[in-house]
Design a protein around this motif. Structure first.
Motif, PDB file in Angstrom:
ATOM      1  N   VAL A  44      -3.605  18.234  -4.395  1.00 45.39           N
ATOM      2  CA  VAL A  44      -5.005  17.803  -4.298  1.00 45.39           C
ATOM      3  C   VAL A  44      -5.916  19.009  -4.109  1.00 45.39           C
ATOM      4  O   VAL A  44      -5.769  19.769  -3.156  1.00 45.39           O
ATOM      5  N   PHE A  45      -6.862  19.144  -5.036  1.00 42.09           N
ATOM      6  CA  PHE A  45      -7.869  20.202  -4.939  1.00 42.09           C
ATOM      7  C   PHE A  45      -9.224  19.567  -4.675  1.00 42.09           C
ATOM      8  O   PHE A  45      -9.583  18.555  -5.288  1.00 42.09           O
ATOM      9  N   ALA A  46      -9.987  20.164  -3.772  1.00 42.52           N
ATOM     10  CA  ALA A  46     -11.333  19.684  -3.466  1.00 42.52           C
ATOM     11  C   ALA A  46     -12.322  20.832  -3.649  1.00 42.52           C
ATOM     12  O   ALA A  46     -12.247  21.841  -2.940  1.00 42.52           O
ATOM     13  N   LEU A  74      -9.849  18.476   4.474  1.00 44.26           N
ATOM     14  CA  LEU A  74      -8.936  17.973   3.450  1.00 44.26           C
ATOM     15  C   LEU A  74      -7.541  17.788   4.021  1.00 44.26           C
ATOM     16  O   LEU A  74      -6.872  16.777   3.748  1.00 44.26           O
ATOM     17  N   ALA A  75      -7.076  18.734   4.824  1.00 48.31           N
ATOM     18  CA  ALA A  75      -5.739  18.632   5.421  1.00 48.31           C
ATOM     19  C   ALA A  75      -5.621  17.376   6.284  1.00 48.31           C
ATOM     20  O   ALA A  75      -4.626  16.642   6.200  1.00 48.31           O
ATOM     21  N   ASP A  76      -6.633  17.114   7.100  1.00 52.35           N
ATOM     22  CA  ASP A  76      -6.603  15.936   7.967  1.00 52.35           C
ATOM     23  C   ASP A  76      -6.600  14.645   7.150  1.00 52.35           C
ATOM     24  O   ASP A  76      -5.893  13.682   7.482  1.00 52.35           O
ATOM     25  N   ARG A  77      -7.376  14.621   6.084  1.00 52.88           N
ATOM     26  CA  ARG A  77      -7.437  13.407   5.262  1.00 52.88           C
ATOM     27  C   ARG A  77      -6.133  13.182   4.500  1.00 52.88           C
ATOM     28  O   ARG A  77      -5.698  12.037   4.315  1.00 52.88           O
ATOM     29  N   LEU A  78      -5.502  14.240   4.060  1.00 49.32           N
ATOM     30  CA  LEU A  78      -4.205  14.091   3.389  1.00 49.32           C
ATOM     31  C   LEU A  78      -3.155  13.558   4.353  1.00 49.32           C
ATOM     32  O   LEU A  78      -2.351  12.687   3.999  1.00 49.32           O
ATOM     33  N   ALA A  79      -3.147  14.086   5.574  1.00 50.27           N
ATOM     34  CA  ALA A  79      -2.185  13.602   6.568  1.00 50.27           C
ATOM     35  C   ALA A  79      -2.440  12.137   6.896  1.00 50.27           C
ATOM     36  O   ALA A  79      -1.497  11.339   7.000  1.00 50.27           O
ATOM     37  N   ALA A  80      -3.711  11.748   7.040  1.00 48.05           N
ATOM     38  CA  ALA A  80      -4.040  10.356   7.342  1.00 48.05           C
ATOM     39  C   ALA A  80      -3.599   9.440   6.210  1.00 48.05           C
ATOM     40  O   ALA A  80      -3.104   8.322   6.448  1.00 48.05           O
ATOM     41  N   ALA A  81      -3.749   9.901   4.971  1.00 47.35           N
ATOM     42  CA  ALA A  81      -3.328   9.091   3.827  1.00 47.35           C
ATOM     43  C   ALA A  81      -1.811   8.923   3.809  1.00 47.35           C
ATOM     44  O   ALA A  81      -1.299   7.842   3.475  1.00 47.35           O
ATOM     45  N   ALA A  82      -1.087   9.969   4.175  1.00 46.91           N
ATOM     46  CA  ALA A  82       0.375   9.873   4.229  1.00 46.91           C
ATOM     47  C   ALA A  82       0.816   8.907   5.315  1.00 46.91           C
ATOM     48  O   ALA A  82       1.720   8.084   5.106  1.00 46.91           O
ATOM     49  N   ALA A 122     -13.449   9.921  -6.651  1.00 48.74           N
ATOM     50  CA  ALA A 122     -12.308  10.503  -7.348  1.00 48.74           C
ATOM     51  C   ALA A 122     -11.443  11.308  -6.391  1.00 48.74           C
ATOM     52  O   ALA A 122     -10.208  11.278  -6.467  1.00 48.74           O
ATOM     53  N   LEU A 123     -12.077  12.036  -5.469  1.00 46.02           N
ATOM     54  CA  LEU A 123     -11.317  12.786  -4.473  1.00 46.02           C
ATOM     55  C   LEU A 123     -10.542  11.843  -3.567  1.00 46.02           C
ATOM     56  O   LEU A 123      -9.374  12.088  -3.251  1.00 46.02           O
ATOM     57  N   ASP A 124     -11.176  10.755  -3.150  1.00 45.70           N
ATOM     58  CA  ASP A 124     -10.482   9.766  -2.314  1.00 45.70           C
ATOM     59  C   ASP A 124      -9.226   9.248  -3.014  1.00 45.70           C
ATOM     60  O   ASP A 124      -8.179   9.085  -2.378  1.00 45.70           O
ATOM     61  N   ALA A 125      -9.343   8.980  -4.302  1.00 47.13           N
ATOM     62  CA  ALA A 125      -8.196   8.467  -5.056  1.00 47.13           C
ATOM     63  C   ALA A 125      -7.077   9.494  -5.112  1.00 47.13           C
ATOM     64  O   ALA A 125      -5.894   9.148  -4.975  1.00 47.13           O
ATOM     65  N   ARG A 126      -7.436  10.764  -5.307  1.00 40.22           N
ATOM     66  CA  ARG A 126      -6.409  11.812  -5.342  1.00 40.22           C
ATOM     67  C   ARG A 126      -5.740  11.953  -3.980  1.00 40.22           C
ATOM     68  O   ARG A 126      -4.526  12.175  -3.891  1.00 40.22           O
ATOM     69  N   ILE A 127      -6.528  11.851  -2.919  1.00 42.14           N
ATOM     70  CA  ILE A 127      -5.966  11.955  -1.572  1.00 42.14           C
ATOM     71  C   ILE A 127      -4.993  10.813  -1.310  1.00 42.14           C
ATOM     72  O   ILE A 127      -3.892  11.024  -0.777  1.00 42.14           O
TER      73      ILE A 127
END
Length: 205
Positions: A147-149, A20-28, A161-166
């Motif tokens: 973001v909670f997973a 989750l951390a890696d995906r959040l950083a990639a989204a940013a 839905a998780l992708d959208a939150r990320i």
């Protein structure tokens, strides 16, 4: 250059918290409006290998070189993604202890995106009642989206839905970086423990 520090407090390998951390950083990074050719660097701090160092720092108020480097990575970044598993309705003890050994002013005005993982969606409110108040006390600039997973969010019908939150969380952090008033920071961390054996070896030469 824009630097995003990613702090993952996952305790297992592989870790859904790290994922989750890696995906959040990639989204940013994807949402950042930077000049063509401008560099965006993501630097990851995994807390699991530093667990003993964190406890030693709590007891002695001195940090190991590895812990000092990890804290410097966070303090000197332009933004932080901070993700923890949820235990007993709160952030993990390792995540909280890492914050406890940092200077209380180290994250002032720091743009922060919070994330958490847990077994079920019932733990999702921990982001608001357990994590956000801690970062408010540290005077960090926490973005509105957290973001909670849950376990069911991965590889199921809920993955969209998780992708959208990320993506929303990443966009919030990108905006916060552009609007940040944080000034460049020096490393505000505990003094590192001196390696006396290495020092004596240098003196002998």
């Amino acid at each position: 250059m824009t630097t995003i520090a990613v702090v993952s407090a996952g305790l297992s390998e592989p870790s859904s918290t790290r994922l989750l951390a890696d995906r959040l950083a990639a989204a940013a990074v994807a949402a950042l409006d930077v000049d063509p050719g401008a560099e965006v660097q993501v630097r990851t701090v995994d807390l699991r290998p530093l667990a003993h160092d964190v406890i030693d720092a709590m007891l002695t108020r001195f940090s190991s070189p590895a812990l000092a480097e990890a804290m410097a990575t966070v303090v000197e970044a332009d933004a932080v993604v901070f993700v923890t598993p949820v235990f007993t309705a709160g952030m993990s003890g390792l995540a909280k202890s890492f914050l406890d050994v940092m200077d209380k002013d180290a994250l002032t005005d720091m743009p922060v995106l919070l994330g958490a993982t847990g077994g079920t969606a019932r733990h999702s409110l921990a982001l608001e009642h357990a994590l956000r108040p801690v970062f408010a006390y540290l005077r960090a600039a926490v973005v509105p989206t957290a973001v909670f997973a849950a376990t069911d969010d991965w590889g199921s019908d809920e993955a969209g839905a998780l992708d959208a939150r990320i993506r929303r969380g990443g966009a919030d952090l990108a905006w916060a970086i552009g609007a940040s008033r944080r000034q460049p920071q020096q490393t505000g961390v505990l003094p590192a423990v001196t390696d006396f054996a290495a020092l004596l070896g240098d003196l002998r030469h």
